[in-house]
Design an enzyme around this catalytic site. Structure first.
Site, PDB file in Angstrom:
ATOM      1  N   ASP A   1       1.331  -4.600 -20.575  1.00 41.78           N
ATOM      2  CA  ASP A   1       2.391  -5.558 -20.235  1.00 41.78           C
ATOM      3  C   ASP A   1       2.224  -6.101 -18.814  1.00 41.78           C
ATOM      4  O   ASP A   1       2.697  -7.204 -18.506  1.00 41.78           O
ATOM      5  CB  ASP A   1       3.766  -4.886 -20.338  1.00 41.78           C
ATOM      6  CG  ASP A   1       4.280  -4.786 -21.773  1.00 41.78           C
ATOM      7  OD1 ASP A   1       3.792  -5.522 -22.641  1.00 41.78           O
ATOM      8  OD2 ASP A   1       5.187  -3.959 -22.014  1.00 41.78           O
TER       9      ASP A   1
ATOM     10  N   TYR B   1       8.795 -13.020 -23.421  1.00 40.20           N
ATOM     11  CA  TYR B   1       9.645 -11.930 -22.960  1.00 40.20           C
ATOM     12  C   TYR B   1      10.607 -12.447 -21.902  1.00 40.20           C
ATOM     13  O   TYR B   1      10.236 -13.289 -21.082  1.00 40.20           O
ATOM     14  CB  TYR B   1       8.769 -10.811 -22.378  1.00 40.20           C
ATOM     15  CG  TYR B   1       9.559  -9.634 -21.880  1.00 40.20           C
ATOM     16  CD1 TYR B   1       9.889  -8.582 -22.714  1.00 40.20           C
ATOM     17  CD2 TYR B   1       9.984  -9.581 -20.551  1.00 40.20           C
ATOM     18  CE1 TYR B   1      10.618  -7.491 -22.265  1.00 40.20           C
ATOM     19  CE2 TYR B   1      10.727  -8.493 -20.092  1.00 40.20           C
ATOM     20  CZ  TYR B   1      11.040  -7.456 -20.949  1.00 40.20           C
ATOM     21  OH  TYR B   1      11.764  -6.395 -20.494  1.00 40.20           O
TER      22      TYR B   1
ATOM     23  N   HIS C   1       0.858  -1.184   0.000  1.00 40.62           N
ATOM     24  CA  HIS C   1       0.000   0.000   0.000  1.00 40.62           C
ATOM     25  C   HIS C   1       0.890   1.229   0.000  1.00 40.62           C
ATOM     26  O   HIS C   1       1.863   1.298   0.755  1.00 40.62           O
ATOM     27  CB  HIS C   1      -0.899   0.008   1.240  1.00 40.62           C
ATOM     28  CG  HIS C   1      -1.682   1.268   1.392  1.00 40.62           C
ATOM     29  ND1 HIS C   1      -2.437   1.806   0.388  1.00 40.62           N
ATOM     30  CD2 HIS C   1      -1.829   2.116   2.460  1.00 40.62           C
ATOM     31  CE1 HIS C   1      -3.017   2.928   0.806  1.00 40.62           C
ATOM     32  NE2 HIS C   1      -2.663   3.135   2.055  1.00 40.62           N
TER      33      HIS C   1
ATOM     34  N   HIS D   1      -8.556   7.353  -1.476  1.00 41.60           N
ATOM     35  CA  HIS D   1      -7.506   6.915  -0.578  1.00 41.60           C
ATOM     36  C   HIS D   1      -6.200   6.739  -1.362  1.00 41.60           C
ATOM     37  O   HIS D   1      -5.386   7.656  -1.405  1.00 41.60           O
ATOM     38  CB  HIS D   1      -7.963   5.636   0.122  1.00 41.60           C
ATOM     39  CG  HIS D   1      -7.067   5.197   1.234  1.00 41.60           C
ATOM     40  ND1 HIS D   1      -7.499   4.457   2.302  1.00 41.60           N
ATOM     41  CD2 HIS D   1      -5.747   5.390   1.434  1.00 41.60           C
ATOM     42  CE1 HIS D   1      -6.473   4.234   3.112  1.00 41.60           C
ATOM     43  NE2 HIS D   1      -5.413   4.787   2.609  1.00 41.60           N
TER      44      HIS D   1
ATOM     45  N   HIS E   1       0.853   5.807  -0.999  1.00 39.61           N
ATOM     46  CA  HIS E   1       0.126   7.012  -1.411  1.00 39.61           C
ATOM     47  C   HIS E   1       0.905   7.661  -2.551  1.00 39.61           C
ATOM     48  O   HIS E   1       1.032   8.888  -2.598  1.00 39.61           O
ATOM     49  CB  HIS E   1      -0.019   7.993  -0.235  1.00 39.61           C
ATOM     50  CG  HIS E   1      -0.943   7.522   0.838  1.00 39.61           C
ATOM     51  ND1 HIS E   1      -2.023   8.258   1.271  1.00 39.61           N
ATOM     52  CD2 HIS E   1      -0.975   6.378   1.555  1.00 39.61           C
ATOM     53  CE1 HIS E   1      -2.665   7.590   2.236  1.00 39.61           C
ATOM     54  NE2 HIS E   1      -2.040   6.458   2.430  1.00 39.61           N
TER      55      HIS E   1
END
Lengths: 228, 228, 228, 228
Positions: free
Chosen positions: B119, B225, B94, B168, B96
């Site tokens: 991708d 790839y 998580h 958020h 910001h």
């Protein structure tokens, strides 16, 4: 084989990081030895910090690996298409640099709006059209090269040394790997400045004579920039 | 207990700073040991410079602290909800980070506008809806997880490894903590590029076949790839 | 000859890189020794990393090279035009810094929208008009200087120490090379802030009395900022 | 006198540079010793690299210099007005940080659009109105403080620890100098994110209950963020 060229290509790949054009493995540089028709290119998906000159892969112009234990960049067929079509070029770069990529995502040519652009790119940096479904489902990376070459019909690739592949990102090139990276850096900078300019003044434009003047300051028989 | 995992989680947390995704204590990474059902997570509100592997907190999937003298991240219940619902994931992040957070603040999915997005993210990065007042006033962080899981009904979380929690910020995940941070970094970059693209061309879009092509280059049985 | 001034000009050129105003060779700084009428300027097209004080070129106010084995910056005639017309200035800078250049590309003056601008620039930073075709085809760099001087008719160049050359980029100046670079840095910052301000509020403006107040805090007989 | 506080104020001033909030001398931090009513503040116009703890100036709440050979920041009267009016604060910061300053130049409050904002600022960050000509021509810096205090009538300064002075820039504060700089850094980040959000979605908003929830996670008797 081509040890000097491998060093050059390694350095040019590392310059992508130094110039802030790539994160992770999102870019690749190659260079060609025109005498032998061999191309040296970054291996696929290897982190820049770990790259060594001996990791560079040597391929021929048909894409056959001539030397190297790693797989070449998945974009190799695009590079090769450019080397085959654009005779004067010696190095090719692909990145997902932020602002150039956003113009590609917007599907728009980067217009020439100032002398910074004109000093290096004679025309707008062209954006390709949509690829057909046959091209996407076919030999995709080679078709990407074909779409670029098609877009440059009538344009001099050394006078406008870069392109935006629509919804993908920029390719740039030059006489060698170093110049290709240089041009990719300029392309990112003019892409950013054109974005800001368009927000400030959507009708901004430039006198074509001023474009011509600046381009000729640095290119052709009357160039007078630098130490010659 | 889980010393290797603690080191991994510590490094992944420090990578948030290295990749420019967090300032101060504005982010957290966890990883799960699926065999034991234990989750290792950053302690709450501790500066990154001061973090050591032994500061990492071990909790079970119900949120009980199993080891560690510090309190786990206040977002722990959200992480746990994701581990319980998304069986294939091994790490959760998580942040910001600036541009991903602004899309969350705008309440908008990040549309797929280019191959950079495709991708790594098969679909638009979804933004959750508003939380109900009961959810906000209730077990808020667990409800945040519930809202994410609800939003992913019908989506494969490993194919679209990130989400925006409305007003958020982003959560991202992957097979381990390292990949979760990688995906959080990609998410921030595609968020920035989608923002610029939308300003350049509000009607920009992409051919769904091109999305499919790029996603399959890197995922699934036909991926080609990297070095395999 | 003028060894101290060469050192100053070298440092000022390197400061362009330190302040993030230039990449590659995209900028130049000069300074004048008013007693002798000699101008010290960066050589053309030389990378900053390689610059040494002895590379600096000494020219007279007519552009004749008085000392130095390298060619002076191609923008030298513009610098000289400014030294001849603006008697109080001792240093001149040219860059292609991102935001100042975009205002130049947009063909717009940078309006004074805050005290940051007013602390250093008494008025809007003016943008020149289009050059005529005769000017572009003629002695282009000298004509660039002429266009700047023309634009400053009625303005005090030391009170508004910078200009945007339309479709090109900024020039800034000051009492010496150091102050010129300082002003070029301020110019870039106010250009960025004016851009963001205009997007937030297209009708943003400022009370002329507040502009006057801030300018007089730092300039003229009633200045009270700093240690005197 | 107040040697520890001088060290704190010095470090807090240097943190402005580390957090990218200032260039040159464009910012200042002070702190107050409430027991003695003495305020320690940065000297005016001194470069950060050269600052030492003993350069800090000690003034009383009326602005008389109690210790120090340098002149205090020209913004000292504004700092003092805040200390006199806002009893709970211990540190004050002024910067011209890019995005906060642009909201000030736009003359707009920074709206709360997300939990990042709500975690630190209970309300929109208010922008003051225009100063009267009497205020500008009078004791300008003290009047700037008066305008801020007036704008906070009915607001809790520790719950919304920052303000935009119209056409000028932000002031922020906290329980000490360190927290003031922390809040100034958050203010710059939420200013940037609010700018991008408004461009993405001009009608973006947030549920007031979510604001309340996040503010209470970090403030007041029910706070549960961090290690207590």
């Amino acid at each position: 084989m081509l040890e000097n060229l491998k060093e050059e290509v390694l350095e040019a790949n590392l310059d992508l990081v130094r110039h802030g054009l790539v994160i992770f493995t999102w870019g690749n540089v190659s260079a060609i030895d025109r005498a032998s028709g061999r191309v040296v290119i970054k291996p696929s998906g290897v982190e820049y910090e770990a790259l060594k000159a001996e990791d560079m892969v040597v391929v021929d112009l048909d894409g056959n690996v001539v030397e190297g234990s790693l797989r070449p960049s998945s974009d190799t067929p695009t590079h090769l298409a450019l080397y085959r079509a654009f005779e004067g070029i010696g190095g090719v770069v692909h990145t997902h640099s932020t602002y150039a990529t956003t113009w590609a995502q917007a599907g728009l040519d980067i217009p020439s709006l100032g002398t910074t652009h004109a000093d290096y790119f004679h025309r707008a940096v062209p954006c390709t059209g949509d690829m057909t479904h046959a091209q996407i489902d076919g030999d995709y990376e080679a078709e990407t090269g074909a779409v670029i070459v098609e877009r440059f019909r009538g344009l001099d690739p050394l006078h406008t040394p870069g392109v935006l592949v629509k919804n993908h990102g920029p390719f740039a090139w030059g006489r060698d790997a170093h110049e290709a990276v240089y041009n990719a850096t300029v392309l990112e900078q003019v892409a950013k400045m054109a974005f800001v300019t368009k927000l400030l003044n959507p009708t901004a434009g430039i006198d074509p004579l001023l474009v011509e003047k600046h381009f000729r300051r640095k290119h052709g028989p009357d160039a007078y920039y630098g130490q010659k």
